[in-house]
Design a protein around this motif. Structure first.
Motif, PDB file in Angstrom:
ATOM      1  N   ALA A  74     -65.769  -4.232  16.628  1.00 26.41           N
ATOM      2  CA  ALA A  74     -66.792  -4.253  17.676  1.00 26.41           C
ATOM      3  C   ALA A  74     -66.177  -4.196  19.064  1.00 26.41           C
ATOM      4  O   ALA A  74     -66.865  -3.880  20.039  1.00 26.41           O
ATOM      5  CB  ALA A  74     -67.642  -5.510  17.543  1.00 26.41           C
ATOM      6  N   GLY A  75     -64.875  -4.519  19.169  1.00 22.56           N
ATOM      7  CA  GLY A  75     -64.231  -4.539  20.476  1.00 22.56           C
ATOM      8  C   GLY A  75     -64.818  -5.643  21.346  1.00 22.56           C
ATOM      9  O   GLY A  75     -65.237  -6.696  20.850  1.00 22.56           O
ATOM     10  N   GLN A  76     -64.862  -5.422  22.650  1.00 26.36           N
ATOM     11  CA  GLN A  76     -65.450  -6.416  23.553  1.00 26.36           C
ATOM     12  C   GLN A  76     -66.969  -6.282  23.549  1.00 26.36           C
ATOM     13  O   GLN A  76     -67.512  -5.246  23.918  1.00 26.36           O
ATOM     14  CB  GLN A  76     -64.918  -6.253  24.972  1.00 26.36           C
ATOM     15  N   LEU A  77     -67.649  -7.321  23.100  1.00 23.91           N
ATOM     16  CA  LEU A  77     -69.099  -7.281  23.022  1.00 23.91           C
ATOM     17  C   LEU A  77     -69.723  -7.198  24.417  1.00 23.91           C
ATOM     18  O   LEU A  77     -69.096  -7.529  25.416  1.00 23.91           O
ATOM     19  CB  LEU A  77     -69.633  -8.510  22.294  1.00 23.91           C
ATOM     20  N   ALA A  78     -70.974  -6.760  24.442  1.00 27.11           N
ATOM     21  CA  ALA A  78     -71.728  -6.675  25.686  1.00 27.11           C
ATOM     22  C   ALA A  78     -73.177  -7.006  25.390  1.00 27.11           C
ATOM     23  O   ALA A  78     -73.572  -7.161  24.235  1.00 27.11           O
ATOM     24  CB  ALA A  78     -71.602  -5.280  26.299  1.00 27.11           C
ATOM     25  N   VAL A 123     -70.073  -5.922  10.528  1.00 28.61           N
ATOM     26  CA  VAL A 123     -69.153  -5.733  11.649  1.00 28.61           C
ATOM     27  C   VAL A 123     -67.876  -6.517  11.363  1.00 28.61           C
ATOM     28  O   VAL A 123     -67.930  -7.737  11.174  1.00 28.61           O
ATOM     29  CB  VAL A 123     -69.777  -6.210  12.971  1.00 28.61           C
ATOM     30  N   PRO A 124     -66.724  -5.860  11.316  1.00 31.06           N
ATOM     31  CA  PRO A 124     -65.473  -6.575  11.052  1.00 31.06           C
ATOM     32  C   PRO A 124     -65.173  -7.612  12.129  1.00 31.06           C
ATOM     33  O   PRO A 124     -65.472  -7.408  13.311  1.00 31.06           O
ATOM     34  CB  PRO A 124     -64.418  -5.463  11.062  1.00 31.06           C
ATOM     35  N   ALA A 125     -64.593  -8.739  11.708  1.00 33.86           N
ATOM     36  CA  ALA A 125     -64.259  -9.796  12.664  1.00 33.86           C
ATOM     37  C   ALA A 125     -63.022  -9.438  13.485  1.00 33.86           C
ATOM     38  O   ALA A 125     -62.898  -9.820  14.649  1.00 33.86           O
ATOM     39  CB  ALA A 125     -64.040 -11.110  11.923  1.00 33.86           C
ATOM     40  N   SER A 126     -62.117  -8.682  12.885  1.00 37.00           N
ATOM     41  CA  SER A 126     -60.862  -8.352  13.542  1.00 37.00           C
ATOM     42  C   SER A 126     -61.083  -7.518  14.795  1.00 37.00           C
ATOM     43  O   SER A 126     -61.836  -6.542  14.784  1.00 37.00           O
ATOM     44  CB  SER A 126     -59.957  -7.590  12.569  1.00 37.00           C
ATOM     45  N   GLY A 127     -60.457  -7.907  15.887  1.00 36.28           N
ATOM     46  CA  GLY A 127     -60.485  -7.127  17.118  1.00 36.28           C
ATOM     47  C   GLY A 127     -61.665  -7.379  18.023  1.00 36.28           C
ATOM     48  O   GLY A 127     -61.722  -6.834  19.117  1.00 36.28           O
ATOM     49  N   ALA A 128     -62.608  -8.203  17.598  1.00 35.02           N
ATOM     50  CA  ALA A 128     -63.783  -8.479  18.432  1.00 35.02           C
ATOM     51  C   ALA A 128     -63.451  -9.540  19.468  1.00 35.02           C
ATOM     52  O   ALA A 128     -62.788 -10.536  19.173  1.00 35.02           O
ATOM     53  CB  ALA A 128     -64.945  -8.939  17.564  1.00 35.02           C
ATOM     54  N   THR A 129     -63.906  -9.329  20.692  1.00 34.21           N
ATOM     55  CA  THR A 129     -63.645 -10.286  21.767  1.00 34.21           C
ATOM     56  C   THR A 129     -64.901 -10.538  22.581  1.00 34.21           C
ATOM     57  O   THR A 129     -65.811  -9.708  22.622  1.00 34.21           O
ATOM     58  CB  THR A 129     -62.539  -9.772  22.715  1.00 34.21           C
TER      59      THR A 129
END
Length: 330
Positions: A74-78, A123-129
Motif C-alpha cells: 500500500a505504500g504511504q497511506l492517504a 493488502v500486504p502489511a509489508s511496506g505500508a507506512t
C-alpha cells in the motif's frame, strides 16, 4: 483530489440481532437458487464477483486487470476526500481500501479467503507506512490462514476491490451489504449530506431503521444513513426467500440485521409467523425484513432522500413501515 489526516481512537461495539427460526415459514436456509433481476450467476460465496477467469491461488482481480497492482504494498497511506462517501482511506496510488463486516478488529481476524480473496485482494502489511503526524499504531497486521501478513487499520484487515481499476473508484462500496470503504477513524464510510427526515443530522445519527416523509411516496423506511429501503417483488415472504443473489446484490445491497430497539416508527413486532425477523440467506448473509419481506438499499441512490430505485424493472419499490410496496401500480 485533496488529502487530509486526522487521528482517531478505536471504537468497538457489538449489537444484538434477532435470529430467524420458524418465523416467516423458514425453518432452515433455503438452498434453492431462485430468479433474480440481473440474469447473473451467484457471486462466489456472496462476496461480490471479481470478473471472469480469476484464480483464487493467484489473487488475480477482474479479467484483464493487473494482478501486481492488486497485491503490491500500500505504500504511504492517504485519505481521499470523495464526493460520494466523504473521506476514505487509500493506498499510495489512490486506490480505495475496504473493510469487511465479517472480519473482526478485536482481535484482528480476516474471514476472506479463497474466491473471496480473489474478488477482494488483501493488502500486504509489508511496506505500508503512515504519513507524518499520524500515530503509527493505527496501522497493524494480521496473519492470514495462508501465513501471509495483511495490513490492518484500527484493527480491521484492509482489502482492495478487483473491480476498482483507477484511483478514486469506490465500486466496492456496499457490495453484499458487508463491504465498505474505510473511513479515517476506522469505521465504515457512508457519505454525508442532510438527513432525509428533514433535519440536519449527519449520516449515522439516525436509528438503524426509521422513516421519512417522501413528497411523492408518503412514509418511506430509511436506514441509519437516511438511504431509502426497498423490497423486491420477486422475493417470497412465506416461506421467506430472497431471489436477489450474486451480482444483483451489487446493485441492491442487503440491509443488515437491526435490533428492534434501534428502530423508530417501524412495525418491529414478531408474532412467530410474520414480522420483524432476520433472513438467514443461503449465501451466508443475514438480512433484516419487515413483515417477512427482505430489505435492500439501492447502489444508484447517492444521497439521503434519493429514490432512484423506485419502480426499477417493475419489481423494486420503496417499502412502508408496515412492509407494503409504495407506489406500486394496482
Amino acid at each position: 483530489m485533496k488529502t487530509s489526516w486526522r487521528s482517531a481512537s478505536l471504537v468497538a461495539s457489538a449489537a444484538a440481532v434477532l435470529v430467524l427460526t420458524t418465523a416467516c415459514g423458514q425453518d432452515k436456509a433455503d438452498t434453492s437458487t431462485g430468479s433474480q433481476n440481473v440474469g447473473a450467476a451467484p457471486a462466489a460465496n456472496g462476496y461480490g464477483s471479481a470478473g471472469a477467469a480469476a484464480s483464487p491461488s493467484t489473487g488475480a482481480g477482474a479479467a484483464g486487470q493487473n494482478t501486481g497492482a492488486q497485491t503490491q504494498s500500500a505504500g504511504q497511506l492517504a485519505v481521499a476526500d470523495t464526493d460520494k462517501l466523504g473521506e476514505v482511506v487509500t493506498d499510495s496510488a489512490g486506490m480505495t481500501l475496504y473493510r469487511f463486516d465479517k472480519d473482526t478488529a478485536e482481535p484482528p481476524k480476516s474471514n476472506c479467503d479463497g474466491d473471496c480473496a480473489t474478488a477482494w485482494p488483501p493488502v500486504p502489511a509489508s511496506g505500508a507506512t503512515a504519513p507524518i503526524g499520524i500515530d503509527k499504531t493505527l496501522l497493524g497486521e494480521v496473519t492470514r490462514t495462508d501465513g501471509t501478513k495483511q495490513l490492518t487499520y484500527e484493527g480491521w484487515p484492509l482489502y482492495r476491490f478487483a473491480k476498482d481499476t483507477k484511483a478514486g473508484d469506490t465500486k466496492g462500496q456496499g457490495v453484499g451489504g458487508t463491504w465498505y470503504a474505510t473511513a479515517p477513524d476506522g469505521k465504515k464510510a457512508s457519505g454525508g449530506g442532510e438527513a432525509a427526515a428533514g433535519g440536519s443530522a449527519e449520516a449515522g445519527d439516525l436509528p438503524g431503521l426509521s422513516t421519512r416523509n417522501d413528497p411523492e411516496l408518503g412514509e418511506v423506511v430509511v436506514d441509519k444513513n437516511g438511504m431509502t429501503v426497498y423490497r423486491f417483488e420477486k422475493d417470497v415472504p412465506w416461506p421467506m426467500k430472497s431471489n436477489c443473489v450474486g451480482e444483483c446484490l451489487e446493485k441492491w445491497p442487503v440491509v443488515a440485521p437491526v435490533d428492534a430497539a434501534d428502530t423508530k416508527g417501524i412495525d418491529n413486532k414478531n408474532d412467530g409467523r410474520r414480522g420483524y425477523v432476520v433472513n438467514n440467506r443461503p449465501d451466508g448473509l443475514k438480512q433484516q425484513s419487515i413483515d417477512c419481506w427482505p430489505l435492500y438499499t439501492f447502489a444508484g441512490d447517492k444521497k439521503p432522500g434519493d429514490t432512484n430505485g423506485q419502480g426499477v424493472g417493475g419489481t423494486w419499490y420503496a417499502i412502508s413501515p408496515e412492509g407494503k410496496p409504495l407506489g406500486k401500480p394496482k
